[in-house]
Design a protein around this motif. Structure first.
Motif, mmCIF file in Angstrom:
data_model
loop_
_atom_site.group_PDB
_atom_site.id
_atom_site.type_symbol
_atom_site.label_atom_id
_atom_site.label_comp_id
_atom_site.label_asym_id
_atom_site.label_seq_id
_atom_site.Cartn_x
_atom_site.Cartn_y
_atom_site.Cartn_z
ATOM 1 N N PHE A 1 0.848 -1.197 0.000
ATOM 2 C CA PHE A 1 0.000 0.000 0.000
ATOM 3 C C PHE A 1 0.882 1.244 0.000
ATOM 4 C CE2 PHE A 1 -2.669 -3.093 2.504
ATOM 5 C CZ PHE A 1 -3.525 -3.393 1.449
ATOM 6 N N TYR A 2 0.615 2.140 -0.961
ATOM 7 C CA TYR A 2 1.314 3.422 -1.012
ATOM 8 C C TYR A 2 0.292 4.525 -0.746
ATOM 9 C CZ TYR A 2 5.152 0.712 -2.851
ATOM 10 O OH TYR A 2 6.152 -0.214 -2.987
ATOM 11 N N GLY A 3 0.340 5.066 0.467
ATOM 12 C CA GLY A 3 -0.608 6.105 0.868
ATOM 13 C C GLY A 3 -0.011 7.470 0.592
ATOM 14 N N VAL A 4 -0.823 8.367 0.009
ATOM 15 C CA VAL A 4 -0.309 9.678 -0.398
ATOM 16 C C VAL A 4 -1.070 10.778 0.325
ATOM 17 C CG1 VAL A 4 0.307 11.139 -2.348
ATOM 18 C CG2 VAL A 4 0.115 8.648 -2.668
ATOM 19 N N GLN A 5 -0.306 11.736 0.843
ATOM 20 C CA GLN A 5 -0.888 12.885 1.535
ATOM 21 C C GLN A 5 -0.500 14.185 0.830
ATOM 22 O OE1 GLN A 5 0.106 12.043 5.941
ATOM 23 N NE2 GLN A 5 -2.118 12.111 5.692
ATOM 24 N N ALA A 6 -1.162 15.274 1.200
ATOM 25 C CA ALA A 6 -0.795 16.599 0.688
ATOM 26 C C ALA A 6 0.312 17.155 1.583
ATOM 27 C CB ALA A 6 -2.007 17.516 0.712
ATOM 28 N N PRO B 1 0.682 14.432 8.394
ATOM 29 C CA PRO B 1 1.192 13.827 9.632
ATOM 30 C C PRO B 1 1.661 12.384 9.458
ATOM 31 C CG PRO B 1 -1.211 13.963 9.675
ATOM 32 C CD PRO B 1 -0.753 14.752 8.484
ATOM 33 N N LEU B 2 1.005 11.628 8.571
ATOM 34 C CA LEU B 2 1.367 10.213 8.407
ATOM 35 C C LEU B 2 2.660 10.067 7.612
ATOM 36 C CD1 LEU B 2 -2.259 9.030 7.700
ATOM 37 C CD2 LEU B 2 -0.899 8.405 9.712
ATOM 38 N N ALA B 3 2.804 10.860 6.549
ATOM 39 C CA ALA B 3 4.043 10.807 5.770
ATOM 40 C C ALA B 3 5.230 11.246 6.634
ATOM 41 C CB ALA B 3 3.924 11.683 4.518
ATOM 42 N N ALA B 4 4.998 12.240 7.514
ATOM 43 C CA ALA B 4 6.072 12.716 8.407
ATOM 44 C C ALA B 4 6.451 11.616 9.403
ATOM 45 C CB ALA B 4 5.622 13.977 9.144
ATOM 46 N N ALA B 5 5.455 10.937 9.951
ATOM 47 C CA ALA B 5 5.735 9.848 10.897
ATOM 48 C C ALA B 5 6.466 8.712 10.190
ATOM 49 C CB ALA B 5 4.429 9.339 11.507
ATOM 50 N N ALA C 1 4.646 2.280 1.524
ATOM 51 C CA ALA C 1 5.219 3.528 2.044
ATOM 52 C C ALA C 1 4.146 4.608 2.108
ATOM 53 C CB ALA C 1 6.365 4.007 1.155
ATOM 54 N N LEU C 2 4.448 5.666 2.863
ATOM 55 C CA LEU C 2 3.587 6.857 2.890
ATOM 56 C C LEU C 2 4.423 8.032 2.396
ATOM 57 C CD1 LEU C 2 2.088 5.925 6.292
ATOM 58 C CD2 LEU C 2 0.631 6.595 4.364
ATOM 59 N N VAL C 3 3.872 8.792 1.460
ATOM 60 C CA VAL C 3 4.601 9.933 0.891
ATOM 61 C C VAL C 3 3.673 11.145 0.842
ATOM 62 C CG1 VAL C 3 6.151 8.494 -0.507
ATOM 63 C CG2 VAL C 3 3.986 9.288 -1.489
ATOM 64 N N ALA C 4 4.267 12.322 0.601
ATOM 65 C CA ALA C 4 3.473 13.548 0.478
ATOM 66 C C ALA C 4 3.860 14.263 -0.810
ATOM 67 C CB ALA C 4 3.728 14.454 1.679
ATOM 68 N N VAL C 5 2.894 14.936 -1.416
ATOM 69 C CA VAL C 5 3.161 15.684 -2.657
ATOM 70 C C VAL C 5 2.683 17.130 -2.507
ATOM 71 C CG1 VAL C 5 3.084 13.693 -4.207
ATOM 72 C CG2 VAL C 5 0.963 14.882 -3.663
ATOM 73 N N PRO C 6 3.428 18.088 -3.086
ATOM 74 C CA PRO C 6 3.005 19.490 -3.030
ATOM 75 C C PRO C 6 1.831 19.765 -3.977
ATOM 76 C CG PRO C 6 5.067 19.291 -4.249
ATOM 77 C CD PRO C 6 4.723 17.916 -3.750
#
Ligand SMILES: [Zn+2]
Length: 363
Positions: free
Chosen positions: A249-254, A259-263, A305-310
């Protein structure tokens, strides 16, 4: 039906008014039925084909608008072969309908006459629609900054819309106040039946891919109900001997509220609350996800993984996807925006979930 606290382990009989444990922890259904491929109803082309695997009060009659069985469409993204699961084509235009259908069915069976929910838009629209279908009164607390199109949709279904000034968290506080006075909180965040609705995405992917699991699933993550539902659904398929392993699972945040990508970056087991930054991805603007610990554990166990995108990348991905014929809202586009940075890890059969319809977002 009984429920158990994910944090302290206390067990309760399920009641319509109970949405969390006395300790504040989120609940799980105790002793939920197992998935059995022989019991899938081949004549039902909604998520109710998996009814045997959905925990329900006895004699519950499905409250349905035809949710589920959304298309899985082959596509290509800069040379990456993948499939889009078009959850944006559910009855109210978002994946939330799966959880709502199952939850409202249980609440209606328990004799509920009215429900409340807080939402940045999609969960609220969904609850308003299913409440209308079931003949329940709905009150939806929405942050004032939510998309006008979503607010209009909630009102159109006949729900009472309460616009709450301030951050997303202020709407959550307002609904908790209403729940403390006895309102039935049909929460997409706390209520354990939501995940059982969401898990049907895993069952459908398994059927649509010819009775096998994808290798990787990319999706937006805010409170994580879809990700936790997928983890549950593929876990049940594994337990039933239908698949050999759960997908990554690849979870994506803004990036403005991640908070999850940072953790994940820190290797932490629990997210720290972050400040709620402005983002076009309003549906994942969640500073303190209630089930953060469970989300991090599910992603870790999957090898993902968990990642964030601008926002710039999210908006560009949304436009490029529309130019390929897929019209989705910015919140959904975070998953597509992440495909480039995840490319090395996206091997085998890849599915990206398009969670919400572009018609829901003005501009
Ligand atoms: Zn507890």
């Amino acid at each position: 039906m009984r429920v158990i606290c994910a944090h302290c382990g206390r067990e309760f009989p399920w009641e319509a008014t109970r949405f969390r444990c006395d300790c504040g922890g989120p609940l799980e259904v105790a002793g939920a039925p197992a998935f059995d491929p022989a019991q899938v109803d081949p004549g039902d082309f909604t998520l109710w084909r998996y009814r045997h695997a959905l925990p329900m009060p006895k004699d519950a009659r499905p409250v349905t608008l035809g949710e589920g069985m959304t298309p899985l469409v082959e596509a290509e993204w800069d040379g990456l072969r993948l499939r889009f699961k078009c959850e944006s084509l559910n009855p109210t235009g978002s994946f939330k309908d799966r959880g709502t259908a199952v939850l409202v069915t249980a609440l209606a069976a328990a004799g509920a006459e009215s429900v409340v929910e807080d939402s940045s838009g999609n969960a609220g629209s969904s609850l308003a629609a299913y409440a209308a279908r079931a003949g329940l009164r709905a009150t939806i607390y929405v942050p004032a900054h939510a998309s006008p199109a979503k607010k209009a949709q909630i009102s159109a279904y006949g729900a009472q819309l309460v616009s709450v000034p301030g951050p997303r968290a202020a709407a959550a506080e307002a609904v908790l106040e209403a729940a403390s006075k006895g309102a039935i909180y049909a929460s997409h965040v706390y209520h354990p039946l939501i995940h059982h609705g969401m898990k049907t995405v895993a069952f459908e992917l398994w059927e649509q891919l010819g009775r096998r699991a994808p290798d990787a699933v990319v999706l937006p993550v805010g409170h994580g109900s879809l990700l936790l539902g997928l983890a549950m659904g593929f876990g049940e398929l594994l337990a039933a001997g239908c698949i050999r392993r759960v997908p990554r699972f690849y979870g994506v945040q803004a990036a403005a509220c991640a908070p999850l990508a940072a953790a994940w970056e820190r290797g932490a087991e629990e997210p720290e609350p972050v400040s709620e930054g402005e983002t076009v991805a309003e549906g994942v603007r969640i500073a303190a996800p209630v089930r953060g610990r469970e989300i991090l554990a599910a992603v870790r166990a999957s090898g993902g993984a968990l990642v964030a995108v601008p926002d710039e990348e999210t908006l560009r991905a949304r436009e490029r996807l529309a130019h390929r014929g897929f019209y989705i809202e910015p919140t959904s586009a975070v998953a597509v925006a992440a495909l480039d940075r995840l490319r090395e890890r996206l091997t085998g059969t890849v599915v990206a979930i398009l969670t919400g319809n572009g018609l829901k977002h003005s501009g």
